[in-house]
Design a protein around this motif. Structure first.
Motif, PDB file in Angstrom:
ATOM      1  N   ILE A 163       0.883  -1.157   0.000  1.00 55.77           N
ATOM      2  CA  ILE A 163       0.000   0.000   0.000  1.00 55.77           C
ATOM      3  C   ILE A 163       0.922   1.208   0.000  1.00 55.77           C
ATOM      4  CG2 ILE A 163      -1.769   1.294   1.248  1.00 55.77           C
ATOM      5  CD1 ILE A 163      -2.719  -1.413   2.382  1.00 55.77           C
ATOM      6  N   ALA A 164       0.735   2.075  -0.959  1.00 54.88           N
ATOM      7  CA  ALA A 164       1.639   3.213  -1.100  1.00 54.88           C
ATOM      8  C   ALA A 164       0.848   4.469  -1.411  1.00 54.88           C
ATOM      9  CB  ALA A 164       2.663   2.943  -2.185  1.00 54.88           C
ATOM     10  N   LYS A 165       1.524   5.586  -1.209  1.00 52.49           N
ATOM     11  CA  LYS A 165       0.876   6.876  -1.404  1.00 52.49           C
ATOM     12  C   LYS A 165       1.814   7.771  -2.197  1.00 52.49           C
ATOM     13  CE  LYS A 165      -0.486  10.661   1.615  1.00 52.49           C
ATOM     14  NZ  LYS A 165      -0.594  11.044   3.031  1.00 52.49           N
ATOM     15  N   MET A 166       1.272   8.492  -3.144  1.00 50.17           N
ATOM     16  CA  MET A 166       2.076   9.467  -3.892  1.00 50.17           C
ATOM     17  C   MET A 166       1.343  10.797  -3.909  1.00 50.17           C
ATOM     18  SD  MET A 166       3.787   7.810  -7.321  1.00 50.17           S
ATOM     19  CE  MET A 166       2.335   7.002  -7.957  1.00 50.17           C
ATOM     20  N   ASN A 167       2.120  11.867  -3.778  1.00 59.19           N
ATOM     21  CA  ASN A 167       1.555  13.199  -3.968  1.00 59.19           C
ATOM     22  C   ASN A 167       1.540  13.502  -5.462  1.00 59.19           C
ATOM     23  OD1 ASN A 167       1.195  13.749  -1.229  1.00 59.19           O
ATOM     24  ND2 ASN A 167       3.300  14.488  -1.012  1.00 59.19           N
ATOM     25  N   TYR A 168       0.655  14.393  -5.858  1.00 63.81           N
ATOM     26  CA  TYR A 168       0.621  14.816  -7.259  1.00 63.81           C
ATOM     27  C   TYR A 168       1.771  15.788  -7.494  1.00 63.81           C
ATOM     28  CZ  TYR A 168      -4.168  13.209  -6.477  1.00 63.81           C
ATOM     29  OH  TYR A 168      -5.271  12.477  -6.122  1.00 63.81           O
ATOM     30  N   PRO A 169       2.263  15.945  -8.699  1.00 61.95           N
ATOM     31  CA  PRO A 169       1.872  15.169  -9.874  1.00 61.95           C
ATOM     32  C   PRO A 169       2.530  13.795  -9.882  1.00 61.95           C
ATOM     33  CG  PRO A 169       3.552  16.769 -10.474  1.00 61.95           C
ATOM     34  CD  PRO A 169       3.274  16.972  -9.006  1.00 61.95           C
ATOM     35  N   CYS A 170       1.804  12.821 -10.394  1.00 65.26           N
ATOM     36  CA  CYS A 170       2.359  11.475 -10.476  1.00 65.26           C
ATOM     37  C   CYS A 170       1.603  10.688 -11.541  1.00 65.26           C
ATOM     38  CB  CYS A 170       2.289  10.777  -9.128  1.00 65.26           C
ATOM     39  SG  CYS A 170       0.626  10.506  -8.530  1.00 65.26           S
ATOM     40  N   LEU A 171       2.126   9.510 -11.836  1.00 68.43           N
ATOM     41  CA  LEU A 171       1.510   8.654 -12.860  1.00 68.43           C
ATOM     42  C   LEU A 171       1.307   7.256 -12.291  1.00 68.43           C
ATOM     43  CD1 LEU A 171       2.478   8.400 -16.613  1.00 68.43           C
ATOM     44  CD2 LEU A 171       2.411   6.315 -15.249  1.00 68.43           C
ATOM     45  N   ILE A 172       0.179   6.665 -12.604  1.00 72.91           N
ATOM     46  CA  ILE A 172      -0.031   5.257 -12.253  1.00 72.91           C
ATOM     47  C   ILE A 172      -0.444   4.477 -13.500  1.00 72.91           C
ATOM     48  CG2 ILE A 172      -0.640   5.631  -9.808  1.00 72.91           C
ATOM     49  CD1 ILE A 172      -3.605   5.322 -10.577  1.00 72.91           C
ATOM     50  N   THR A 173      -0.061   3.205 -13.536  1.00 69.93           N
ATOM     51  CA  THR A 173      -0.653   2.323 -14.539  1.00 69.93           C
ATOM     52  C   THR A 173      -1.506   1.323 -13.765  1.00 69.93           C
ATOM     53  OG1 THR A 173       0.900   0.451 -14.742  1.00 69.93           O
ATOM     54  CG2 THR A 173       1.516   2.487 -15.851  1.00 69.93           C
ATOM     55  N   VAL A 174      -2.715   1.092 -14.255  1.00 66.96           N
ATOM     56  CA  VAL A 174      -3.646   0.258 -13.497  1.00 66.96           C
ATOM     57  C   VAL A 174      -3.844  -1.102 -14.145  1.00 66.96           C
ATOM     58  CG1 VAL A 174      -4.880   2.178 -12.437  1.00 66.96           C
ATOM     59  CG2 VAL A 174      -5.660   1.313 -14.652  1.00 66.96           C
ATOM     60  N   ASP A 175      -3.929  -2.098 -13.303  1.00 69.63           N
ATOM     61  CA  ASP A 175      -4.183  -3.463 -13.743  1.00 69.63           C
ATOM     62  C   ASP A 175      -5.693  -3.649 -13.915  1.00 69.63           C
ATOM     63  OD1 ASP A 175      -3.704  -6.074 -14.420  1.00 69.63           O
ATOM     64  OD2 ASP A 175      -2.335  -6.434 -12.751  1.00 69.63           O
ATOM     65  N   LYS A 176      -6.086  -4.760 -14.491  1.00 71.19           N
ATOM     66  CA  LYS A 176      -7.510  -4.883 -14.805  1.00 71.19           C
ATOM     67  C   LYS A 176      -8.386  -5.255 -13.616  1.00 71.19           C
ATOM     68  CE  LYS A 176      -7.164  -9.353 -17.261  1.00 71.19           C
ATOM     69  NZ  LYS A 176      -6.863 -10.166 -16.134  1.00 71.19           N
ATOM     70  N   ASP A 177      -7.771  -5.484 -12.470  1.00 73.81           N
ATOM     71  CA  ASP A 177      -8.594  -5.747 -11.289  1.00 73.81           C
ATOM     72  C   ASP A 177      -9.095  -4.470 -10.632  1.00 73.81           C
ATOM     73  OD1 ASP A 177      -8.211  -8.466 -11.520  1.00 73.81           O
ATOM     74  OD2 ASP A 177      -6.296  -8.364 -10.453  1.00 73.81           O
ATOM     75  N   VAL A 178      -8.596  -3.331 -11.073  1.00 75.51           N
ATOM     76  CA  VAL A 178      -8.814  -2.100 -10.326  1.00 75.51           C
ATOM     77  C   VAL A 178     -10.295  -1.716 -10.241  1.00 75.51           C
ATOM     78  CG1 VAL A 178      -8.288  -0.521 -12.260  1.00 75.51           C
ATOM     79  CG2 VAL A 178      -7.859   0.203  -9.920  1.00 75.51           C
ATOM     80  N   PHE A 179     -10.988  -1.704 -11.368  1.00 74.07           N
ATOM     81  CA  PHE A 179     -12.433  -1.444 -11.387  1.00 74.07           C
ATOM     82  C   PHE A 179     -13.026  -2.151 -12.601  1.00 74.07           C
ATOM     83  CE2 PHE A 179     -11.067   2.600  -9.318  1.00 74.07           C
ATOM     84  CZ  PHE A 179     -11.800   2.464  -8.142  1.00 74.07           C
ATOM     85  N   GLN A 180     -14.302  -2.390 -12.554  1.00 73.14           N
ATOM     86  CA  GLN A 180     -14.984  -2.959 -13.714  1.00 73.14           C
ATOM     87  C   GLN A 180     -15.403  -1.808 -14.638  1.00 73.14           C
ATOM     88  OE1 GLN A 180     -15.034  -6.138 -14.349  1.00 73.14           O
ATOM     89  NE2 GLN A 180     -16.047  -5.720 -16.287  1.00 73.14           N
ATOM     90  N   PRO A 181     -14.904  -1.762 -15.865  1.00 68.70           N
ATOM     91  CA  PRO A 181     -15.248  -0.635 -16.733  1.00 68.70           C
ATOM     92  C   PRO A 181     -16.747  -0.574 -17.050  1.00 68.70           C
ATOM     93  CG  PRO A 181     -13.460  -1.921 -17.678  1.00 68.70           C
ATOM     94  CD  PRO A 181     -13.998  -2.699 -16.525  1.00 68.70           C
ATOM     95  N   ARG A 182     -17.251   0.641 -17.144  1.00 70.72           N
ATOM     96  CA  ARG A 182     -18.663   0.839 -17.491  1.00 70.72           C
ATOM     97  C   ARG A 182     -18.857   0.705 -19.004  1.00 70.72           C
ATOM     98  NH1 ARG A 182     -19.370   6.388 -15.019  1.00 70.72           N
ATOM     99  NH2 ARG A 182     -17.850   5.421 -13.634  1.00 70.72           N
ATOM    100  N   LEU A 183     -20.103   0.624 -19.399  1.00 72.30           N
ATOM    101  CA  LEU A 183     -20.421   0.612 -20.829  1.00 72.30           C
ATOM    102  C   LEU A 183     -20.629   2.057 -21.277  1.00 72.30           C
ATOM    103  CD1 LEU A 183     -22.874  -2.395 -20.773  1.00 72.30           C
ATOM    104  CD2 LEU A 183     -20.605  -2.358 -21.828  1.00 72.30           C
ATOM    105  N   PRO A 184     -20.410   2.329 -22.570  1.00 71.02           N
ATOM    106  CA  PRO A 184     -20.620   3.696 -23.046  1.00 71.02           C
ATOM    107  C   PRO A 184     -22.081   4.116 -22.862  1.00 71.02           C
ATOM    108  CG  PRO A 184     -19.992   2.227 -24.865  1.00 71.02           C
ATOM    109  CD  PRO A 184     -19.927   1.433 -23.622  1.00 71.02           C
ATOM    110  N   SER A 185     -22.286   5.392 -22.568  1.00 70.06           N
ATOM    111  CA  SER A 185     -23.650   5.876 -22.386  1.00 70.06           C
ATOM    112  C   SER A 185     -24.191   6.366 -23.719  1.00 70.06           C
ATOM    113  CB  SER A 185     -23.658   6.990 -21.330  1.00 70.06           C
ATOM    114  OG  SER A 185     -24.235   8.170 -21.843  1.00 70.06           O
ATOM    115  N   TYR A 186     -25.463   6.076 -23.969  1.00 70.54           N
ATOM    116  CA  TYR A 186     -26.076   6.465 -25.239  1.00 70.54           C
ATOM    117  C   TYR A 186     -26.069   7.983 -25.400  1.00 70.54           C
ATOM    118  CZ  TYR A 186     -29.479   7.078 -28.939  1.00 70.54           C
ATOM    119  OH  TYR A 186     -30.096   7.450 -30.096  1.00 70.54           O
ATOM    120  N   ARG A 187     -26.414   8.650 -24.298  1.00 71.86           N
ATOM    121  CA  ARG A 187     -26.492  10.110 -24.337  1.00 71.86           C
ATOM    122  C   ARG A 187     -25.105  10.712 -24.644  1.00 71.86           C
ATOM    123  NH1 ARG A 187     -25.458  13.853 -20.604  1.00 71.86           N
ATOM    124  NH2 ARG A 187     -24.995  12.230 -19.090  1.00 71.86           N
ATOM    125  N   LEU A 188     -24.095  10.200 -23.946  1.00 75.87           N
ATOM    126  CA  LEU A 188     -22.741  10.718 -24.165  1.00 75.87           C
ATOM    127  C   LEU A 188     -22.249  10.389 -25.574  1.00 75.87           C
ATOM    128  CD1 LEU A 188     -21.078   9.871 -20.727  1.00 75.87           C
ATOM    129  CD2 LEU A 188     -21.672  12.141 -21.589  1.00 75.87           C
TER     130      LEU A 188
END
Lengths: 398, 266
Positions: free
Chosen positions: B167-192
C-alpha cells in the motif's frame, strides 16, 4: 540532419532522382539537388542514383563508440534477498551472449542486507556482482531503484542490460532506459548477439501472432526485458573467479516520492487463469485416488488443479477450477490433461497454452489433436510412476 | 483536480499475418477500438471523479483517424480529448512514443494525475507509462490493483510488487498504470455517445509542442528498429508416447525435465 542526404561531390546532376521522386521532394536549387519537407523517406531516389550520391543519414546524430560499452549487466530480481529464478535464467543467457563477443557478465543487486546472498550469484560464473546495500533500498521503489541503476550503469558502462519482464522489471527498466535515451525492447523471448555487439531482440506482438526482430544499433546500453521461463539457467561453475563490489549509495538517490505504508506478502488467492502450470482432471479420473494423483502432480510442478465441466457438475471441484467455454479460459505455460477426452468446449478454453501434454488411454481421443505431447496411457498407471520419478524415488534410466 | 488518461487505438483483432514477400503486416480487416486495458484507466479516472471534483482529459497519439478513439472516450465520460498527430511522429518506439506523449501532456497544461492502462494489446510492452513519467520527471507506480483513497493532494493505492502487495501513497503530480482488477469498466452511455459526435477533438501537431526538433520524434527519435517481422513457426506436430506405461512415464518425465518443470535430482 537525418533523412535523405545528397553528397554534392558525387552528384553528377543527372536529375534522375528528381524524376523518380513520387513526392516532388527533390529539386535543383542554386545548381544543387536539395531535399524539401515533402520527403517521406521512401528511398526511391537512393535506388535510382547512378553515382550513389544519395544516402539515408543515420537518424540519431550521435553515433556512439560501441567499444566504450563492455559487458552484459543482469538486474537481480528479488524479494527480501530471495533471488527470483528469472535472474538465473538471465545470467544463463547473458553468459552465452557475452561469450560470443568475448565480454563478461555482471550483476546488479539492489536491496538491504544482501551482501551474503550476492556470493551465490558468483557461483554461476558471473565476473562481478555490484551490490548496493542500504536500509532504504529494502523494498522496491522504482524512483530510488532507478537512481541506483543509473549510477551502476555509469560505473560499468555495459553493452547490454537484461531485466526480467516481471511486474517490477517492466516498471524499472523503462525509467532507466529513458535516462540513457536508449532502446528498450519489452518482454523478449529470443536473444542473440551479433559480432558487432548488436543484440538481436525477438519478441511476440499482437498476442503472439507475430514475432518482431528488433535491434538497437546506434545507442548503448541496449536494454531488454526478458520473459520468465524462456531462457535456461546456467550450471554452477567449479572455480569461482568473480568478485563482489560494493556500490556507493548517496542520500540523493534515496529521495523516493513513493511513500510505502504497508508491504505484505501476497496471499495465495486462487485464480486458475493466473497459474503457469495446470494439471486437469477429466472424466477419466473416476475416484478420490485418481484425484489425489492429479493433485500430487500439480503440487510437484508448482501448479494447480483444473477440471472439465462434467467433473464440476459431479461436484468434484469448485467452479473456479472449471476450464472451458462455460468456465475459465487459461493460457498457462504448461497444461497436463489427465483423462480428458477433449470436447470442443473444453479445448476452446485452453488451446492457447504454451505446452499441452495429454494423457489418455484412448489412442484416438480428440484431445491428442490439440496436444503437443500425446501420452497414450492409463492415468492410473502412468501418474504414479511419473510422480515417483519427480520425487526421485525411482531413478530414471531408459 | 486534473486527470489525464493515456489511451490508444488498437486493431480490433489480434489476427494478423505477415506478407511473405514484402514482410509487411497484414491486418484482418481494419476495425479498431480502444485498447481494452485503457478502459480500466478511464474507469479509474471516472471513479475518482465521482469522489472529488475532477476533470478528465484523454490523450492519444496516432493517425488522424484515431479521433474515433477519443469519441469512444467521450462516450464513456471523458471531458476533453487531444490527438497527437503528425507525419513526423510515425514509426515511434517506446522512447519516442513516451517522449511525444510527455510533450503533448505538457502542451495541454497542468495535470495532477496521469493514468495509463497496464499495456496495449498490439504492442504489449507495458513500458510506455513508466517512460512518460521519466520524461516528465514525476514519480510513477505500475500495476496498481486497487485505489484506496484519493484526495486533492495525493492518491493511496495497492500495487503489485512481484511477491508482495504494497500500500503506497504518492503526492501529485504522479503517474499510475492500473491493472484490470482495479475497477470494472462501465459501458458507453447512449447520451454521451450522441454528444461525442459533435464534441471538439483537439489536435496537436509537432508545431504545438515545446520541443520542435523532429529528431526526437517518430523513427528519428527511436533508438530501436524493427529489422523484420515474421510469423512464429507453427510447429504443431504431435509427439506421441505410445510405449508401455512404464516407458511412457519415463519419456514424460524426461520431457518435463527438458521443459524445466522438474529439477534434475542430484
Amino acid at each position: 540532419m537525418s533523412g535523405i542526404v545528397i553528397d554534392h561531390n558525387k552528384c553528377i546532376k543527372c536529375l534522375a532522382c528528381i524524376k523518380a521522386c513520387p513526392f516532388n521532394a527533390l529539386s535543383l536549387e542554386n545548381d544543387k539537388i536539395e531535399v524539401n519537407a515533402a520527403c517521406r523517406l521512401c528511398k526511391v531516389c537512393i535506388g535510382v542514383c547512378p553515382t550513389q550520391a544519395i544516402s539515408l543519414q543515420d537518424v540519431i546524430k550521435k553515433v556512439i563508440d560501441k567499444n566504450l560499452y563492455q559487458g552484459i549487466l543482469v538486474y537481480v530480481e528479488h524479494t527480501d534477498g530471495n533471488i527470483h529464478p528469472v535472474t538465473y535464467e538471465l545470467i544463463g543467457k547473458a553468459l552465452e551472449l557475452a561469450k560470443k563477443i568475448d565480454q563478461q557478465v555482471y550483476c546488479l543487486f539492489i536491496g538491504e542486507n544482501i551482501k551474503e546472498k550476492a556470493n551465490v550469484l558468483l557461483e554461476y560464473g558471473v565476473a562481478k556482482v555490484l551490490v548496493y546495500d542500504h536500509l532504504d533500498l529494502r523494498y522496491f521503489r522504482v524512483d530510488n531503484y532507478a537512481n541506483v541503476f543509473e549510477s551502476a550503469i555509469k560505473k560499468l558502462m555495459p553493452n547490454t542490460v537484461l531485466v526480467g519482464a516481471t511486474t517490477t522489471g517492466r516498471s524499472l527498466a523503462p525509467r532507466v532506459a529513458v535516462r540513457f535515451k536508449t532502446g528498450l525492447t519489452a518482454d523478449t523471448t529470443i536473444l542473440q548477439m551479433r559480432e558487432n555487439t548488436d543484440l538481436v531482440q525477438i519478441r511476440p506482438a499482437f498476442g503472439g501472432n507475430i514475432m518482431a526482430q528488433i535491434l538497437t544499433t546506434k545507442t548503448r546500453p541496449q536494454f531488454a526485458t526478458v520473459r520468465y521461463k524462456v531462457m535456461d539457467a546456467p550450471q554452477k561453475v567449479t572455480n569461482v573467479t568473480g568478485s563482489i563490489e560494493i556500490g556507493v549509495v548517496n542520500e540523493s538517490m534515496l529521495k523516493s516520492k513513493i511513500e510505502l505504508l504497508e508491504v505484505k506478502r501476497k496471499e495465495a488467492t486462487f485464480e486458475i487463469s493466473e497459474a503457469e502450470v495446470i494439471v486437469v482432471a477429466g472424466n477419466g479420473v473416476k475416484d478420490e485416488k485418481g484425484l489425489k494423483l492429479v493433485s500430487e502432480l500439480a503440487e510437484l510442478l508448482d501448479g494447480v488443479v483444473g477440471m472439465t465441466r462434467p467433473m464440476i457438475e459431479k461436484g468434484t471441484g469448485s467452479y473456479l477450477q472449471q476450464i472451458g467455454l462455460s468456465g475459465r479460459s487459461v493460457k498457462p505455460k504448461l497444461i497436463i490433461t489427465c483423462g480428458v477426452s477433449g470436447a470442443i468446449q473444453f479445448v476452446a478454453g485452453m488451446d492457447k497454452s504454451d505446452t499441452i501434454i495429454a494423457i489418455n488411454s484412448d489412442p484416438n481421443a480428440p484431445i491428442f489433436k490439440t496436444a503437443h505431447y500425446a501420452v497414450v496411457s492409463d492415468l492410473y498407471e502412468v501418474l504414479p510412476l511419473l510422480i515417483k520419478q519427480i520425487k526421485g524415488e525411482i531413478i530414471n534410466e531408459l | 483536480m486534473k486527470i489525464i488518461v493515456c489511451i490508444k487505438q488498437v486493431p480490433d483483432t489480434q489476427k494478423v499475418k505477415v506478407d511473405d514477400k514484402t514482410g509487411v503486416l497484414i491486418r484482418d480487416g481494419i476495425d479498431t477500438k480502444m485498447n481494452p486495458f485503457d478502459l480500466y484507466a478511464l474507469e479509474t479516472a471516472m471513479k475518482i471523479k465521482e469522489q472529488i471534483n475532477a476533470e478528465i482529459t484523454v490523450i492519444t497519439m496516432g493517425p488522424p483517424s484515431a479521433k474515433e478513439v477519443i469519441k469512444e472516450a467521450y462516450a464513456l465520460g471523458a471531458d476533453s480529448g487531444y490527438l497527437l498527430t503528425d507525419r513526423k511522429f510515425a514509426g515511434a518506439d517506446v522512447l519516442a512514443t513516451s517522449f511525444t506523449l510527455a510533450q503533448g501532456i505538457t502542451a495541454i497544461g497542468g495535470y495532477d494525475l496521469i493514468i495509463c492502462g497496464k499495456q496495449t494489446t498490439d504492442g504489449d510492452t507495458a513500458q510506455v507509462g513508466p517512460a512518460i513519467a521519466e520524461h516528465l520527471a514525476i514519480p510513477h507506480v505500475s500495476w496498481v490493483v486497487k485505489i484506496k483513497d484519493v484526495c486533492d493532494k495525493s492518491i493511496t493505492f495497492m500495487e503489485d510488487m512481484l511477491d508482495d502487495i504494497a500500500i503506497a501513497k504518492m503526492n501529485y503530480p504522479c503517474l499510475i498504470t492500473v491493472d484490470k482488477d482495479v475497477f470494472q469498466p462501465r459501458l458507453p452511455s447512449y447520451r454521451l455517445k450522441q454528444q461525442a459526435e459533435t464534441k471538439t477533438i483537439n489536435i496537436l501537431t509537432l508545431e504545438d509542442l515545446a520541443q520542435k526538433d523532429s529528431e526526437h520524434y517518430g523513427l528519428s527519435g527511436s533508438p530501436t528498429q524493427v529489422e523484420k517481422i515474421f510469423e512464429p513457426t507453427s510447429e504443431h506436430e504431435v509427439e506421441r508416447f505410445e510405449q508401455d506405461d512404464k516407458n511412457n512415464a519415463k519419456l514424460l518425465y524426461q520431457k518435463l525435465k527438458e521443459l524445466k518443470y522438474v529439477k534434475e535430482l542430484s
